[in-house]
Design a protein around this motif. Sequence first.
Motif, PDB file in Angstrom:
ATOM      1  N   LEU A 223      41.089  36.159  40.681  1.00  0.00           N
ATOM      2  CA  LEU A 223      42.032  37.233  40.357  1.00  0.00           C
ATOM      3  C   LEU A 223      41.394  38.586  40.648  1.00  0.00           C
ATOM      4  CD1 LEU A 223      44.639  38.249  39.104  1.00  0.00           C
ATOM      5  CD2 LEU A 223      43.522  38.155  36.895  1.00  0.00           C
ATOM      6  N   ASP A 226      41.170  39.100  44.387  1.00  0.00           N
ATOM      7  CA  ASP A 226      42.460  39.411  45.011  1.00  0.00           C
ATOM      8  C   ASP A 226      42.924  40.801  44.638  1.00  0.00           C
ATOM      9  OD1 ASP A 226      42.549  37.046  46.223  1.00  0.00           O
ATOM     10  OD2 ASP A 226      44.192  36.182  45.053  1.00  0.00           O
ATOM     11  N   PHE A 227      42.683  41.148  43.387  1.00  0.00           N
ATOM     12  CA  PHE A 227      43.214  42.401  42.856  1.00  0.00           C
ATOM     13  C   PHE A 227      42.494  43.601  43.462  1.00  0.00           C
ATOM     14  CE2 PHE A 227      44.723  45.267  39.526  1.00  0.00           C
ATOM     15  CZ  PHE A 227      46.031  44.823  39.440  1.00  0.00           C
TER      16      PHE A 227
ATOM     17  N   LEU B  64      48.739  36.604  45.017  1.00  0.00           N
ATOM     18  CA  LEU B  64      48.754  37.892  44.323  1.00  0.00           C
ATOM     19  C   LEU B  64      50.131  38.547  44.406  1.00  0.00           C
ATOM     20  CD1 LEU B  64      46.959  39.953  42.848  1.00  0.00           C
ATOM     21  CD2 LEU B  64      46.722  41.107  45.033  1.00  0.00           C
TER      22      LEU B  64
END
Lengths: 486, 116
Positions: A223, A226-227, B64
């Motif tokens: 996460l 990706d973020f 995402l």
Amino acid sequence: MKPTFRASMAWLHTWSGLVIGWLLLAITLAGTLSVFRPEISSWMRPELHGRLTDADTATQAAIGWLTAHAAHAPAWYLEAPSPRTPFTYAVWEDGTSYAQHALDPKTGAPDVLRDTLGGEFFFRFHFELQLPYPWGRLIAAVAALALVLILLTGIVAHKRIFLDFFTFRPGKGQRSWLDAHNLLGVVALPFHLMIAFTGAITLANMIMPWGLTTLYKQDFSALTHDFSPATIEREASGKPGSLTAFGPLLADVRHHFAPNGLARITVTNPSDSNAVITFNAIPSVSGVGVENHTLSYDGITGKLLAEHRETRPVMGFYRFLYGLHVAYFAPYVTRWLYFLSGLSLAALICTGLQLWTSKRCHRQQGLGFKLVERLNIGMMMGTPTAFAGYFIANRVLPPFLANRAQMEVRAVFCIWAAILLFAMVRRPNAAWRETLAISSLTCLIISLIGGIPHSPIEWAVSLVSLGIAVLMRYAMRYTPYRKKQS
Amino acid sequence: MGAPFPSAGPVSALSEHKTKKTNLLTKHDRLIIAGRILAGVGGGYLCASLLAIASARLLPLARLDATIISTLMGLICWPIMVMVCFAARTAVRAWGMVLCVAICLASAAILGGWRP
């Protein structure tokens, strides 16, 4: 009689507005002040006079002090000096709690400047409500969505949205409150809707994490990657290391970020051979979105490890919405428009709350009515007075008192409680005038407390508080709703 | 802004139990309002969460991107479900709609591979 869609939405508008209105008022006012968070922070640290240096010198002084005094913290989170904030604001883990201080631009030490949260208080209160994690954020997120609901139902309930825009009938009791409510609602409606929904987005992971947990399960490192792809996660090696020189690093960062400025610096494991330094740009020139450009360097060698410039459309859209709320991009004109729109949202909430009582004051009055009319006065006048009291506490408390920052915050809540209590026990019409007089006086004191203003920020604070004092004095001429309707 | 409270709105039309026009709500009224609030706030949140989960599963996007879009959809869904629950003619209907939507979304999510 069959209830219409409009009537049921009007009912929902009224009652959801009443239930959440007081909380929304406090959140809105704190958020409105947060628009000028750096300026308020500077105003609250008069010791900065004559200690200003250029941004990179101040950053290096801050890093130097932290290296000497907080080397073993797991990470430092710095807000870099900028034209708006001439000092570094640093947060780091200090034992079990977090230390947060403004660092002197010249020496980097925290004890040269008075201990205060400055504008940070309003910013934090805006979404944490001074409650422990996660409760404050959860409540603020629900309040933001409730505001979306109230605005949507308000639009449905409002029959003649365009016509009423040109209608204001003053001196007509309840009718005037309604006109004012409509006018305030319509004139900045796009802002109100935008700020409510984007506000919910900034806290989305608090109330709507289900899409995220479905797709990422517990895989937090995926996460994080990706973020923000330029984030480097490195465990501490246990071997000591000393940080690279910041001068060349900052020059390189400015070269990469141009024309945007530097916003935040994160140093992880600062005294370890696996140290990482991450820089975030401020969206000042090229667009609205936050954190659109990130650079990560090896903390020891100063080698560039990763760079990310946001070009992914969906992520860019998310950052754009986030950026609209926090307004880091905004030049001064836009910033003042945010401030004025925020004030109009606060006034919209106040007139709405006032309408609830003025509509019911000619009927049989139960305990509920009495409670609402008194809470209305307590919150409408108590919130601005308490926030104004924070500015005064900043100047009145001795500059180098122990636990000074906490005492300032305590002063806010003491004043708030005192006004609420006063409004509870006093006759409402008298309480209305008297609390307004207190608010007006408190604002007047802010504008006079520093004597003749020296800097543009001092001028702005003086003039704005003087303006609010005059408005509140003017509002004293009107008793809220007991007049017979003509 | 609509008619004053006792003569219009979702309450009066649902309740034939009122004997005189007062500001006071009967026990039956309170029960109905509580039912709607529960349907809107609790059931609405359930629907919003299921919408977030189902769209996260089914949207043909990168992980995402699907997360972001589904979260935004979930956020906007909640207030709208509250409005739907109060616009419904009766509280029972409001609950019926909430449950229908929830079941549809849950089925879609499960078909998309979600396991509660």
